[in-house]
Scaffold this active site. Structure first.
Site, PDB file in Angstrom:
ATOM      1  CE  LYS A   1      62.537 -46.008   9.244  1.00 24.42           C
ATOM      2  NZ  LYS A   1      62.406 -45.475  10.590  1.00 24.42           N
ATOM      3  NE  ARG A   2      71.377 -43.236   8.893  1.00 24.92           N
ATOM      4  CZ  ARG A   2      71.974 -44.127   9.706  1.00 24.92           C
ATOM      5  NH1 ARG A   2      72.946 -44.896   9.250  1.00 24.92           N
ATOM      6  NH2 ARG A   2      71.603 -44.243  10.959  1.00 24.92           N
TER       7      ARG A   2
ATOM      8  CE  LYS B   1      68.239 -45.698  10.154  1.00 22.76           C
ATOM      9  NZ  LYS B   1      67.456 -45.307  11.340  1.00 22.76           N
TER      10      LYS B   1
ATOM     11  CB  THR C   1      62.254 -38.246  15.067  1.00 20.82           C
ATOM     12  OG1 THR C   1      63.157 -38.236  13.961  1.00 20.82           O
ATOM     13  CG2 THR C   1      63.008 -37.973  16.352  1.00 20.82           C
TER      14      THR C   1
ATOM     15  CE  LYS D   1      60.337 -36.122  11.856  1.00 20.00           C
ATOM     16  NZ  LYS D   1      61.592 -36.414  11.162  1.00 20.00           N
TER      17      LYS D   1
ATOM     18  CG  HIS E   1      71.741 -38.939  18.730  1.00 23.17           C
ATOM     19  ND1 HIS E   1      70.392 -38.707  18.716  1.00 23.17           N
ATOM     20  CD2 HIS E   1      72.317 -37.765  19.068  1.00 23.17           C
ATOM     21  CE1 HIS E   1      70.161 -37.431  19.023  1.00 23.17           C
ATOM     22  NE2 HIS E   1      71.312 -36.843  19.240  1.00 23.17           N
TER      23      HIS E   1
END
Length: 854
Positions: A562-563, A568, A670, A674, A374
């Site tokens: 998100k985290r 990110k 993901t 969504k 991952h």
């Protein structure tokens, strides 16, 4: 390899005894009252909302129980191949509504409760989110459980029953504080079944001696037994009466081994010892910045795989006499590196408990196990110190050492004298055990989770493994379940879609492609806009009640949830907001569409910079939200304690999905899927599944910016990037970066020094400055598009229409057919290849969709 064979659901779904065959409103109403009286001894008027929720959940569970028993009976008879999905996280979210929908009784339930003066939504809100995961890894695993059950596959999850999960996030004065997430307040989870009769002993520590009596045997002695007690959570298939299970393991004291005085422990230490044992499954991701935390993490990982594999093999041997049938009847999947010890544990069971020789055990192990990678981030590719693993798991370390010796000999035969290559592929090197290397060596298949991620694995991170065993490597792009992320979480949109194209899309998500022609239907686009407005009003109400902030529902709802992690790039988003704010301060009359920027996510407790990013977002929010000079054209919010329930509120309301990771860093994502399925438009880099989203929706229906993965990787290899050059040449960037440290924010001048230094002194590792200009330009294109609402809604609809390919049903059909070789018909109807889209919409070029407006 993709197959284009198409199956209908009723051709492969097992025909279990249907329950409930026809549950009426009056039957459910009366059963609910009985359940309330039985559980709490109260009448309807005296019961609290929590007690009513528990009664409805108990009633629902009783229906599920009948289907679970029937499923297990049928599985015993049919003996299909079973899949066991090992994951350290399963982020389930609330299950009551999901279970009602999958049982097909939600509407009956609504009517029955309404007759009693109860709104279903008021009871749904009483359910706690299960603290069994944190981010995308855990939610992905939960989506996959849903897809396996819906598709009729005999699939089970294996995880840990965390008492407190990760942590409950509180924001105080802009800072993140961590508190225990006491989701198991009553010591039980309403959906679980405790199975004490199926407990498993897991061994830690001790010594290993050999015994030779014609054959070498390994005797593990003086170990500490920790009992793993299973709790099964039912996973309900969509209207097919099938129920799979998620088995969660809880650590408990071995009362048979531990008594007062045993192991030299005084009687007054019993309580301390019990707490020490049970704390093994207290917290998700213990802080591993110190030795004790590392030990606890390693113990958790072995506890998961040992309990799971012992249980799997025990159940297999109860039904099969021939151990060599194991790979034909069992598939065990390693979800990321956390369960990689499954390779050594399966070898231990086969050799020590089943008395097989090494070669036969190794063949069965490799043919049974498969592994999903991952990440390409070095810190996420786990390594354990040799001495730690040897002391804690002596027999397991012996097996890993032997695997490494044999594997390196194989490599030597293929690459004689190439010590650098062999060292780079060794399972044990530099006094570290490399868990990803162990998983690769011990699995028959290794997959990435997006096309670009898999290619990066092949070309860089795992290049030597790929050249050695290229047939092991494949790609299975991630997916999400449309049943939760559209049908349940966005009911008004689901109803609009069903009115337009029928309900087939719920089971056959590629049918969403039938929506594409409606991108030219003005009336339908107006209905789509009304649904979005409804969802924005719902979120705005929550924000006002929770945070006391009024947001403009006609503004662009731009979400970055998100985290919190440097790659990110929440900070790139912050920089753009600072730029917009500067422009509005310079010219308050600037004609731009109002924007509401929504952030959410947790930072790991020991991740200093990520926690400072949360402080930065909140400090900027305070400054902007209280500045009347900009006429409410910008609002910034950080929603604390982000979880699945928050996502189900935010995603349907969002106009824009921020997927802005540094290209090559995000494996797949993901959240992007969504948002897409709910009609939000993506602004993102060509990273992870963003690339496949662009290919599905067309380049004109997504906002792409920034360096490519190839360019980023080239900079990492060869250098040549100097952020000072950009800082000195772009006044916008200089202004923003200086504001981090020049007193612009009402905080200590060093509060955000770490961000300033990361951008300039330490080379801007994630290329925020390099991508800034492109990001600003993409946001301008986005704003221009939003000003033309007919065009925007058409783009939104095309995103929804092409989201079917990103269903977890498609993902799992690929896993089942190409990795696990399931011995039952696989529903390949959901593999939405371009030709499948063309089948639904003849004459359309699916790779180059454009919005055509009348």
């Amino acid at each position: 390899m993709h197959t284009n064979t198409m199956y209908r659901f009723d051709n492969f779904a097992p025909h279990y005894t249907s329950y409930p065959k026809s549950l009426t409103v009056s039957e459910l109403r009366d059963a609910f009252i009985v359940a309330l009286q039985s559980l709490h001894g109260k009448t309807l008027n005296c019961a609290s909302k929590q007690e009513k929720f528990e009664a409805l959940a108990w009633l629902t569970k009783s229906i599920i129980s009948k289907n679970l028993i029937e499923t297990q009976k049928q599985r015993t008879k049919d003996d299909p191949k079973q899949v066991y999905y090992l994951s350290i996280e399963f982020l389930l979210g609330r299950l009551l509504e999901n279970n009602l929908v999958n049982l097909g009784i939600r509407e009956v339930c609504v009517k029955a409760l309404s007759e009693l003066g109860i709104e279903l939504d008021s009871l749904l809100d009483q359910e706690e989110d299960a603290g069994l995961g944190n981010g995308g890894l855990g939610r992905l695993a939960a989506c996959y459980l849903d897809s396996m059950a819906a598709m009729g596959l005999a699939g089970h999850g294996c995880g840990l029953r965390y008492r407190y999960g990760l942590f409950e996030q509180k924001i105080k004065n802009g800072y993140q504080y961590e508190y225990p997430d006491n989701w198991l307040k009553n010591q039980t989870y309403v959906w679980e079944y405790r199975r004490p009769a199926e407990k498993i002993a897991v061994r830690f520590g001790g010594t290993v001696r050999t015994q030779t009596n014609g054959k070498i045997r390994f005797i593990h002695e003086n170990y500490e037994n920790v009992m793993a007690v299973p709790y099964d959570v039912p996973i309900v298939g969509y209207k097919n009466q099938l129920v799979n299970t998620l088995r969660l393991w809880s650590a408990e004291v071995d009362v048979d081994q531990y008594t007062c005085g045993a192991h030299g422990v005084e009687c007054n230490s019993v309580i301390y010892y019990k707490h020490a044992i049970e704390s093994l499954t207290d917290i998700l991701y213990p802080d591993d910045s110190h030795y004790e935390g590392k030990i606890l993490r390693l113990k958790q990982q072995y506890f998961l795989v040992s309990a799971s594999l012992q249980s799997i093999i025990r159940n297999f041997r109860m039904q099969h006499d021939v151990l060599q049938e194991l790979p034909d009847k069992i598939a065990i999947h390693i979800n990321d590196t956390h369960p990689s010890l499954a390779v050594a544990e399966l070898m231990r069971i086969l050799i020590d408990d089943c008395c097989l020789g090494w070669d036969e055990a190794w063949s069965l192990t490799v043919r049974t196990l498969s592994y999903t990678n991952h990440t390409v981030l070095p810190e996420a590719l786990e390594k354990w110190p040799v001495n730690m693993l040897e002391q804690l798991l002596p027999r397991i370390y012996m097996i890993i050492h032997e695997i490494n010796e044999r594997y390196c000999r194989e490599l030597w035969n293929s690459y004689p004298g190439d010590w650098d290559r062999i060292h780079s592929m060794a399972i044990i090197a530099d006094d570290q055990v490399h868990m990803a290397h162990l998983a690769i060596a011990g699995s028959h298949t290794v997959n990435g989770v997006a096309e670009i991620h898999t290619e990066i694995l092949k070309k860089t991170v795992m290049h030597n493994f790929y050249t050695y065993t290229p047939d092991k490597f494949t790609n299975v792009t991630n997916g999400i379940t449309q049943r939760r992320w559209l049908l349940t979480s966005n009911p008004k949109l689901a109803a609009l879609i069903t009115d337009a194209i029928g309900s087939n899309w719920i089971e056959y998500p590629c049918d969403l492609a039938k929506l594409a022609p409606l991108s030219k239907d003005t009336a339908f686009l107006e209905d789509l806009a009304s649904v979005k407005l409804h969802n924005k009003l719902k979120l705005a109400k929550y924000i006002k009640e929770k945070h006391g902030i009024i947001v403009d529902v006609h503004s662009i709802f731009d979400s970055h949830i998100k985290r919190i992690h440097a790659y990110k790039r929440q900070c790139l988003n912050v920089m753009h907001i600072m730029h917009l704010y500067h422009c509005l301060r310079e010219n308050p009359q600037l004609d731009i569409p109002p924007r509401t920027f929504i952030f959410g996510g947790k930072a790991a407790p020991g991740y200093y910079k990520a926690k400072k990013t949360i402080k930065l977002i909140n400090t900027l929010a305070d400054k902007i939200n209280n500045d009347s000079a900009i006429h409410n054209k910008l609002k910034v919010l950080f929603l604390e304690n982000y979880n699945v329930s928050h996502a189900e509120l935010i995603i349907p309301a969002s106009d824009v999905s921020e997927q802005i990771s540094t290209a090559s860093r995000e494996a797949s994502g993901t959240g992007n899927m969504k948002f897409m399925m709910n009609g939000a438009l993506t602004i993102g880099t060509l990273d992870g599944a963003n690339i496949e989203i662009r290919n599905a929706v067309g380049a004109d229906n997504i906002f792409v910016f920034g360096l490519s993965a190839e360019e980023v990787l080239a900079y990492y290899r060869r250098g040549g990037y100097n952020p000072w050059d950009i800082y000195n040449s772009d006044l916008r960037i200089k202004t923003i970066v200086d504001q981090l440290v020049n007193g612009f924010f009402p905080v200590d001048s060093d509060e955000f020094r770490s961000h300033y230094d990361a951008l300039l002194r330490y080379g801007d590792e994630y290329f925020l400055l390099k991508d800034f200009a492109s990001y600003v330009a993409a946001h301008q294109q986005l704003a221009d598009a939003y000003c033309n609402q007919n065009r925007w809604q058409a783009m939104s609809l095309l995103n929804i229409a092409h989201s079917g390919w990103f269903s977890g049903d498609r993902t799992f059909s690929e896993y089942a057919a190409e990795i696990w070789t399931m011995d039952q018909p696989i529903p390949l109807w959901c593999q939405c290849l371009p030709e499948d889209y063309a089948r639904v919409n003849p004459g359309r070029d699916v790779n180059h969709d454009q919005v055509i407006l009348s």
